[in-house]
Design a protein around this motif. Structure first.
Motif, PDB file in Angstrom:
ATOM      1  N   SER A 112      14.357   6.832 -29.899  1.00 43.21           N
ATOM      2  CA  SER A 112      13.066   7.219 -29.336  1.00 43.21           C
ATOM      3  C   SER A 112      12.623   6.179 -28.314  1.00 43.21           C
ATOM      4  CB  SER A 112      12.015   7.345 -30.435  1.00 43.21           C
ATOM      5  OG  SER A 112      12.353   8.377 -31.340  1.00 43.21           O
ATOM      6  N   PHE A 113      12.333   6.641 -27.103  1.00 45.05           N
ATOM      7  CA  PHE A 113      11.910   5.753 -26.018  1.00 45.05           C
ATOM      8  C   PHE A 113      10.393   5.758 -25.895  1.00 45.05           C
ATOM      9  CE2 PHE A 113      16.299   6.450 -25.033  1.00 45.05           C
ATOM     10  CZ  PHE A 113      16.709   5.309 -24.358  1.00 45.05           C
ATOM     11  N   ASP A 114       9.853   4.579 -25.648  1.00 40.07           N
ATOM     12  CA  ASP A 114       8.426   4.437 -25.380  1.00 40.07           C
ATOM     13  C   ASP A 114       8.109   5.024 -24.000  1.00 40.07           C
ATOM     14  OD1 ASP A 114       5.833   3.719 -25.718  1.00 40.07           O
ATOM     15  OD2 ASP A 114       6.142   1.555 -25.509  1.00 40.07           O
ATOM     16  N   ASP A 115       6.819   5.226 -23.715  1.00 42.21           N
ATOM     17  CA  ASP A 115       6.411   5.740 -22.412  1.00 42.21           C
ATOM     18  C   ASP A 115       6.722   4.718 -21.319  1.00 42.21           C
ATOM     19  OD1 ASP A 115       5.514   7.876 -23.834  1.00 42.21           O
ATOM     20  OD2 ASP A 115       3.384   7.435 -23.583  1.00 42.21           O
ATOM     21  N   PHE A 116       6.984   5.232 -20.119  1.00 38.71           N
ATOM     22  CA  PHE A 116       7.344   4.422 -18.961  1.00 38.71           C
ATOM     23  C   PHE A 116       6.228   4.555 -17.933  1.00 38.71           C
ATOM     24  CE2 PHE A 116      10.171   4.049 -15.022  1.00 38.71           C
ATOM     25  CZ  PHE A 116      10.258   2.672 -15.097  1.00 38.71           C
ATOM     26  N   LYS A 117       5.653   3.422 -17.507  1.00 40.16           N
ATOM     27  CA  LYS A 117       4.525   3.440 -16.578  1.00 40.16           C
ATOM     28  C   LYS A 117       4.877   2.655 -15.316  1.00 40.16           C
ATOM     29  CE  LYS A 117       2.212   2.038 -20.191  1.00 40.16           C
ATOM     30  NZ  LYS A 117       2.973   2.600 -21.315  1.00 40.16           N
ATOM     31  N   VAL A 118       4.449   3.198 -14.177  1.00 33.85           N
ATOM     32  CA  VAL A 118       4.771   2.617 -12.868  1.00 33.85           C
ATOM     33  C   VAL A 118       3.492   2.468 -12.059  1.00 33.85           C
ATOM     34  CG1 VAL A 118       6.099   2.896 -10.738  1.00 33.85           C
ATOM     35  CG2 VAL A 118       7.034   3.745 -12.901  1.00 33.85           C
ATOM     36  N   ILE A 119       3.294   1.291 -11.449  1.00 28.59           N
ATOM     37  CA  ILE A 119       2.164   1.056 -10.539  1.00 28.59           C
ATOM     38  C   ILE A 119       2.737   0.695  -9.167  1.00 28.59           C
ATOM     39  CG2 ILE A 119       0.102  -0.315 -10.058  1.00 28.59           C
ATOM     40  CD1 ILE A 119      -0.168  -0.795 -13.039  1.00 28.59           C
ATOM     41  N   PRO A 120       2.830   1.665  -8.240  1.00 31.62           N
ATOM     42  CA  PRO A 120       3.383   1.380  -6.909  1.00 31.62           C
ATOM     43  C   PRO A 120       2.310   0.837  -5.961  1.00 31.62           C
ATOM     44  CG  PRO A 120       2.986   3.733  -7.158  1.00 31.62           C
ATOM     45  CD  PRO A 120       2.570   3.096  -8.457  1.00 31.62           C
ATOM     46  N   ILE A 121       2.697  -0.142  -5.148  1.00 30.02           N
ATOM     47  CA  ILE A 121       1.856  -0.690  -4.078  1.00 30.02           C
ATOM     48  C   ILE A 121       2.712  -0.685  -2.818  1.00 30.02           C
ATOM     49  CG2 ILE A 121       0.534  -2.683  -3.281  1.00 30.02           C
ATOM     50  CD1 ILE A 121       0.231  -3.513  -6.205  1.00 30.02           C
ATOM     51  N   TYR A 122       2.222  -0.083  -1.746  1.00 32.05           N
ATOM     52  CA  TYR A 122       3.117   0.174  -0.611  1.00 32.05           C
ATOM     53  C   TYR A 122       2.371   0.222   0.718  1.00 32.05           C
ATOM     54  CZ  TYR A 122       1.195   4.754  -1.742  1.00 32.05           C
ATOM     55  OH  TYR A 122       0.324   5.778  -2.040  1.00 32.05           O
ATOM     56  N   LEU A 123       3.138   0.043   1.790  1.00 31.77           N
ATOM     57  CA  LEU A 123       2.702   0.253   3.165  1.00 31.77           C
ATOM     58  C   LEU A 123       3.614   1.308   3.774  1.00 31.77           C
ATOM     59  CD1 LEU A 123       2.175  -3.443   4.337  1.00 31.77           C
ATOM     60  CD2 LEU A 123       0.402  -1.807   3.699  1.00 31.77           C
ATOM     61  N   GLY A 124       3.089   2.052   4.723  1.00 31.50           N
ATOM     62  CA  GLY A 124       3.917   3.113   5.302  1.00 31.50           C
ATOM     63  C   GLY A 124       3.450   3.525   6.686  1.00 31.50           C
ATOM     64  N   GLY A 125       4.158   4.487   7.222  1.00 31.10           N
ATOM     65  CA  GLY A 125       3.824   5.044   8.526  1.00 31.10           C
ATOM     66  C   GLY A 125       4.063   6.539   8.557  1.00 31.10           C
ATOM     67  N   LYS A 126       3.307   7.225   9.415  1.00 30.42           N
ATOM     68  CA  LYS A 126       3.448   8.670   9.592  1.00 30.42           C
ATOM     69  C   LYS A 126       3.735   8.994  11.059  1.00 30.42           C
ATOM     70  CE  LYS A 126       0.076  10.139   6.054  1.00 30.42           C
ATOM     71  NZ  LYS A 126      -1.208  10.861   5.874  1.00 30.42           N
ATOM     72  N   PHE A 127       4.610   9.956  11.270  1.00 21.78           N
ATOM     73  CA  PHE A 127       4.805  10.543  12.589  1.00 21.78           C
ATOM     74  C   PHE A 127       4.223  11.949  12.555  1.00 21.78           C
ATOM     75  CE2 PHE A 127       7.451  13.386  15.243  1.00 21.78           C
ATOM     76  CZ  PHE A 127       7.047  12.922  16.491  1.00 21.78           C
ATOM     77  N   HIS A 128       3.173  12.164  13.350  1.00 20.26           N
ATOM     78  CA  HIS A 128       2.486  13.455  13.379  1.00 20.26           C
ATOM     79  C   HIS A 128       3.121  14.365  14.428  1.00 20.26           C
ATOM     80  CE1 HIS A 128      -0.814  11.875  10.857  1.00 20.26           C
ATOM     81  NE2 HIS A 128      -0.616  10.761  11.529  1.00 20.26           N
ATOM     82  N   ILE A 129       3.394  15.583  14.030  1.00 16.37           N
ATOM     83  CA  ILE A 129       4.100  16.524  14.906  1.00 16.37           C
ATOM     84  C   ILE A 129       3.155  17.164  15.914  1.00 16.37           C
ATOM     85  CG2 ILE A 129       5.474  18.659  14.926  1.00 16.37           C
ATOM     86  CD1 ILE A 129       6.497  17.807  12.134  1.00 16.37           C
ATOM     87  N   LEU A 130       1.895  17.367  15.541  1.00 16.03           N
ATOM     88  CA  LEU A 130       0.905  17.989  16.424  1.00 16.03           C
ATOM     89  C   LEU A 130      -0.152  16.969  16.823  1.00 16.03           C
ATOM     90  CD1 LEU A 130       0.374  21.430  14.603  1.00 16.03           C
ATOM     91  CD2 LEU A 130       1.856  20.928  16.575  1.00 16.03           C
ATOM     92  N   PRO A 131      -0.864  17.206  17.941  1.00 18.93           N
ATOM     93  CA  PRO A 131      -1.911  16.269  18.377  1.00 18.93           C
ATOM     94  C   PRO A 131      -3.033  16.132  17.360  1.00 18.93           C
ATOM     95  CG  PRO A 131      -1.338  17.810  20.134  1.00 18.93           C
ATOM     96  CD  PRO A 131      -0.659  18.303  18.898  1.00 18.93           C
ATOM     97  N   LYS A 132      -3.848  15.097  17.548  1.00 24.08           N
ATOM     98  CA  LYS A 132      -4.877  14.750  16.592  1.00 24.08           C
ATOM     99  C   LYS A 132      -5.960  15.817  16.434  1.00 24.08           C
ATOM    100  CE  LYS A 132      -6.070  10.581  17.285  1.00 24.08           C
ATOM    101  NZ  LYS A 132      -6.749   9.290  17.572  1.00 24.08           N
ATOM    102  N   ASP A 133      -6.222  16.583  17.480  1.00 27.00           N
ATOM    103  CA  ASP A 133      -7.293  17.568  17.418  1.00 27.00           C
ATOM    104  C   ASP A 133      -6.855  18.892  16.787  1.00 27.00           C
ATOM    105  OD1 ASP A 133      -5.627  18.391  19.417  1.00 27.00           O
ATOM    106  OD2 ASP A 133      -7.157  18.519  20.985  1.00 27.00           O
ATOM    107  N   SER A 134      -5.626  18.973  16.287  1.00 26.90           N
ATOM    108  CA  SER A 134      -5.146  20.198  15.652  1.00 26.90           C
ATOM    109  C   SER A 134      -5.718  20.323  14.239  1.00 26.90           C
ATOM    110  CB  SER A 134      -3.614  20.209  15.575  1.00 26.90           C
ATOM    111  OG  SER A 134      -3.048  20.099  16.858  1.00 26.90           O
ATOM    112  N   ARG A 135      -6.050  21.536  13.832  1.00 26.44           N
ATOM    113  CA  ARG A 135      -6.558  21.761  12.477  1.00 26.44           C
ATOM    114  C   ARG A 135      -5.443  21.563  11.442  1.00 26.44           C
ATOM    115  NH1 ARG A 135     -11.266  24.680  10.419  1.00 26.44           N
ATOM    116  NH2 ARG A 135     -11.915  24.674  12.591  1.00 26.44           N
ATOM    117  N   TRP A 136      -4.224  22.007  11.786  1.00 22.40           N
ATOM    118  CA  TRP A 136      -3.059  21.788  10.917  1.00 22.40           C
ATOM    119  C   TRP A 136      -2.394  20.483  11.322  1.00 22.40           C
ATOM    120  CZ3 TRP A 136      -2.192  24.648   6.702  1.00 22.40           C
ATOM    121  CH2 TRP A 136      -2.798  25.908   6.620  1.00 22.40           C
TER     122      TRP A 136
END
Length: 225
Positions: A112-136
């Motif tokens: 029997s295994f005990d519960d496994f808990k993860v606390i992620p801390i991260y930095l990242g980047g996004k590449f947006h496909i549409l311009p900023k004024d797009s609703r989607w």
């Protein structure tokens, strides 16, 4: 038992791998920031709250004959995360976040295994496909950081013991998502395949696990300042 020399060689290889990945991460951000340096007008800062489910965790959770996989030891994972994002030009964003994940332990071959808990801390980047004024707002994202993984105990009636010690491990993910904007609010969906470094063994070779990967699916709400 592994010799001290073999352990030192493995540790050196792991350090070189982490430095290599960190270098790629920093270099990628340089090539994002360089073409955008003259476009940092009308910037968009947003706060994102995510709930997530990880249907499975894949990888070897031990070594030797009969050793379990992560999917044998742990059930579906659930969690939440909070992120701050800065869209500094039309097609690129930077972000940082922290989260919490919980994987319920299972019983595998009377262990029997005990519960496994993860606390992620991260930095990242996004590449947006549409311009900023797009609703989607469809995008591709990449993150890197560290995660604190909890210790895990096991029990084989009537015996109990420590299987993994708590530790900090390397984290990396790459995936994509879609956000729908309405005024200052947004709702989003993401799929982020993720790599997580191996935990620290507390039993020696029997609990010497490999790194793991999973595919968290996230649903969230955002507020744009």
């Amino acid at each position: 038992m592994l010799s001290e020399k073999t352990i030192l060689i493995k540790e050196a290889k792991m350090r070189r791998k982490k430095v290599y990945l960190a270098g790629i991460f920093v270099l990628s951000f340089y090539f994002i920031l360089f073409p955008c340096r003259s476009l940092a007008t009308d910037q968009d800062v947003s706060l994102h709250l995510w709930g997530q489910v990880s249907p499975f965790v894949h990888g070897e959770a031990g070594s030797g004959p009969g050793a379990p996989d992560y999917k044998d030891a742990f059930d579906t994972g659930f969690g939440a995360s909070l992120e701050l994002s800065w869209r500094f030009c039309n097609y690129f964003s930077l972000l940082g976040g922290i989260g919490y994940e919980h994987y319920r332990g299972r019983t595998h071959e009377d262990i029997s295994f005990d519960d496994f808990k993860v606390i992620p801390i991260y930095l990242g980047g996004k590449f947006h496909i549409l311009p900023k004024d797009s609703r989607w707002n469809p995008y591709v994202r990449i993150d890197a950081g560290a995660a604190h993984v909890s210790s895990v105990d096991i029990s084989i009636m009537p015996l109990e013991g420590r299987y993994w010690d708590s530790s900090w491990v390397f984290l990396f993910d790459i995936g994509g998502g879609m956000e729908y904007r309405f005024k200052k609010w947004g709702i989003g969906l993401e799929v982020l395949p993720r790599y997580l470094g191996k935990p620290d063994s507390a039993l020696g070779p029997p609990s010497d696990a490999k790194s793991s990967w999973t595919i968290p699916v996230r649903l969230g709400v955002s507020y744009h300042f």
